[in-house]
Scaffold this motif. Structure first.
Motif, mmCIF file in Angstrom:
data_model
loop_
_atom_site.group_PDB
_atom_site.id
_atom_site.type_symbol
_atom_site.label_atom_id
_atom_site.label_comp_id
_atom_site.label_asym_id
_atom_site.label_seq_id
_atom_site.Cartn_x
_atom_site.Cartn_y
_atom_site.Cartn_z
ATOM 1 N N UNK A 140 -6.935 9.754 8.145
ATOM 2 C CA UNK A 140 -6.227 9.151 7.009
ATOM 3 C C UNK A 140 -6.741 7.754 6.717
ATOM 4 N N UNK A 141 -6.823 7.418 5.449
ATOM 5 C CA UNK A 141 -7.212 6.087 4.988
ATOM 6 C C UNK A 141 -6.216 5.684 3.915
ATOM 7 N N UNK A 152 0.808 -1.217 0.000
ATOM 8 C CA UNK A 152 0.000 0.000 0.000
ATOM 9 C C UNK A 152 0.846 1.274 0.000
ATOM 10 N N UNK A 153 2.166 1.156 -0.077
ATOM 11 C CA UNK A 153 3.022 2.316 0.149
ATOM 12 C C UNK A 153 2.725 3.456 -0.825
ATOM 13 N N UNK A 154 2.456 3.164 -2.094
ATOM 14 C CA UNK A 154 2.198 4.253 -3.036
ATOM 15 C C UNK A 154 0.899 4.977 -2.704
ATOM 16 N N UNK A 155 -0.147 4.224 -2.397
ATOM 17 C CA UNK A 155 -1.398 4.864 -1.979
ATOM 18 C C UNK A 155 -1.205 5.608 -0.664
ATOM 19 N N UNK A 156 -0.379 5.031 0.204
ATOM 20 C CA UNK A 156 -0.137 5.671 1.501
ATOM 21 C C UNK A 156 0.509 7.037 1.321
ATOM 22 N N UNK A 157 1.488 7.128 0.423
ATOM 23 C CA UNK A 157 2.143 8.415 0.190
ATOM 24 C C UNK A 157 1.124 9.446 -0.283
ATOM 25 N N UNK A 158 0.245 9.052 -1.207
ATOM 26 C CA UNK A 158 -0.767 9.992 -1.705
ATOM 27 C C UNK A 158 -1.725 10.415 -0.595
ATOM 28 N N UNK A 159 -2.132 9.471 0.249
ATOM 29 C CA UNK A 159 -3.065 9.810 1.321
ATOM 30 C C UNK A 159 -2.410 10.685 2.377
ATOM 31 N N UNK A 160 -1.142 10.428 2.670
ATOM 32 C CA UNK A 160 -0.446 11.272 3.632
ATOM 33 C C UNK A 160 -0.255 12.679 3.074
ATOM 34 N N UNK A 161 -0.030 12.788 1.774
ATOM 35 C CA UNK A 161 0.040 14.103 1.138
ATOM 36 C C UNK A 161 -1.301 14.827 1.244
ATOM 37 N N UNK A 162 -2.387 14.104 1.044
ATOM 38 C CA UNK A 162 -3.709 14.726 1.131
ATOM 39 C C UNK A 162 -4.057 15.121 2.550
#
Length: 405
Positions: free
Chosen positions: A331-332, A271-281
């Motif tokens: 965060x999700x 999930x790391x790529x989605x995690x980076x985007x969600x943490x950015x959001x």
């Protein structure tokens, strides 16, 4: 409409989102004033923010600001006062298009993807350096050196020069309490002199790096002045450094404040790529987009903003608009439809977005995957935050851990 002060005390620096929610729920831009005396219209809703970021009627050139705003801004950042303020963030088409095209050839997906193995190796080596310890400071011990080394690779700074280069860079990008007011101008002078010498060397022997690309363009195509070249290098250095260090610091802080999501990422590292985007959001390192100025009267969110008025787009507020993102305040890491605005939108979309993602991904994957028993070493309320108009993030992030796997 009544003008109000934009809150910028320590408590709001740490968590600006309740204030943004209050402003966003009114549904209209608010005219706000900063402690510096600068003022503008704050755009907080997602749809309004996205439209404003791509609206050609909003200029990025501060020469289009009203005279009283320009007078209030005489104490603005040192790069403006030093003549290094003409770059991608302060120009409009066709000048912006010309400048961006010169460096965009370097920031291609294929070229940046080739940097990923080296960035991941560095992140792993920095984590290995924690083995004899049970605590670390993740901004100074990981985020900052990782991003600095990556920026040096991109710019083409020789290994033997990086100690001095880092000292000057650190002084130039530093902010907040305890900064020596005289240190930054001197560091900027030394940094400028060094970059000038480096550019001259790259003219003689070009390499596969950004400074070589810029200097070759300046010489062969006569399309960049010396000041434009220096401003471009300064922007890539400072903006790239602050944004990515903020991403790593804020991203780790968010995971520590939401242990269920930290556990989720450890259990599902894919999930790391989605995690980076969600943490950015969820907590954007770029809280406010840089200034825009209305070239004509225009309607934003039902309010007519007069011509010449300054506008601030609150990326952090837009990224938590419940009309666009369900459950925005939590965060999700598995969120799929995540068209956040943390890197902007439209012709001024961040040129270094992919590079920031590569560095952020490497650092966050190493921290979450290799430090067991990770915990914040101090109470959250004791953290100090970067006192910048645009960039957010903890100045230091001390953590404890059980072991390095």
């Amino acid at each position: 409409m009544l003008e109000e002060m934009l809150p910028d005390d320590d408590g709001v620096l740490a968590d600006p989102y309740p204030a943004y929610a209050r402003l966003r729920e009114s549904g209209v831009p608010h005219r706000v004033r900063l402690r510096s005396g600068l003022y503008g219209w704050l755009v907080t809703r997602y749809d309004d923010a996205r439209a404003a970021l791509a609206d050609p009627r909003l200029s990025k050139d501060p020469r289009n600001a009203p005279p009283d705003w320009q007078e209030a801004g005489r104490g603005r950042p040192l790069e403006d006062r030093s003549g290094l303020g003409t770059h991608l963030l302060t120009t409009d088409p066709p000048e912006h298009t010309r400048l961006r095209r010169l460096v965009a050839r370097y920031f291609t997906p294929a070229r940046l993807a080739a940097l990923r193995p080296r960035v991941e190796e560095r992140a792993g080596a920095l984590i290995d350096g924690f083995r004899a310890r049970d605590r670390a400071e993740l901004v100074g011990d990981l985020a900052s050196p990782l991003q600095f080394a990556t920026i040096c690779d991109v710019l083409g700074v020789p290994a033997g020069d990086r100690t001095d280069f880092q000292r000057w860079t650190t002084a130039v990008v530093s902010s907040g309490e305890g900064r020596d007011g005289e240190a930054r101008p001197e560091a900027l002078r030394r940094l400028g002199a060094y970059v000038g010498e480096l550019a001259a060397a790259k003219r003689r022997e070009p390499g596969d790096d950004v400074i070589s690309a810029i200097t070759v363009a300046a010489d062969e195509q006569n399309r960049l002045s010396e000041r434009e070249m220096m401003s471009m290098i300064f922007l890539l250095l400072v903006a790239g450094y602050e944004t990515t260090v903020g991403l790593v610091g804020l991203g780790t802080y968010t995971l520590l404040r939401h242990p269920d999501q930290l556990r989720r990422l450890r259990e599902r590292p894919e999930l790391i790529d989605r995690a980076v985007e969600e943490l950015l959001r969820h907590d954007s390192p770029v809280e406010l987009a840089t200034w825009r100025f209305a070239l004509e009267p225009l309607k934003i969110g039902g309010v007519v903003v007069p011509a010449g008025q300054p506008i601030l787009v609150a990326l952090g507020a837009a990224n938590r608009d419940p009309r666009r993102f369900p459950g925005p305040d939590r965060p999700d890491l598995a969120r799929e439809d995540n068209a956040h605005l943390s890197f902007g939108h439209g012709p001024h979309y961040c040129l270094g977005a992919m590079l920031a993602r590569i560095v952020g991904r490497a650092a966050l994957a190493s921290v979450t995957g290799r430090l067991t028993g990770l915990a914040l070493a101090v109470p959250p309320e004791t953290l100090s935050w970067r006192a910048s108009l645009t960039v957010r993030g903890p100045q230091r992030l001390p953590v404890t851990f059980d072991a390095v796997t």
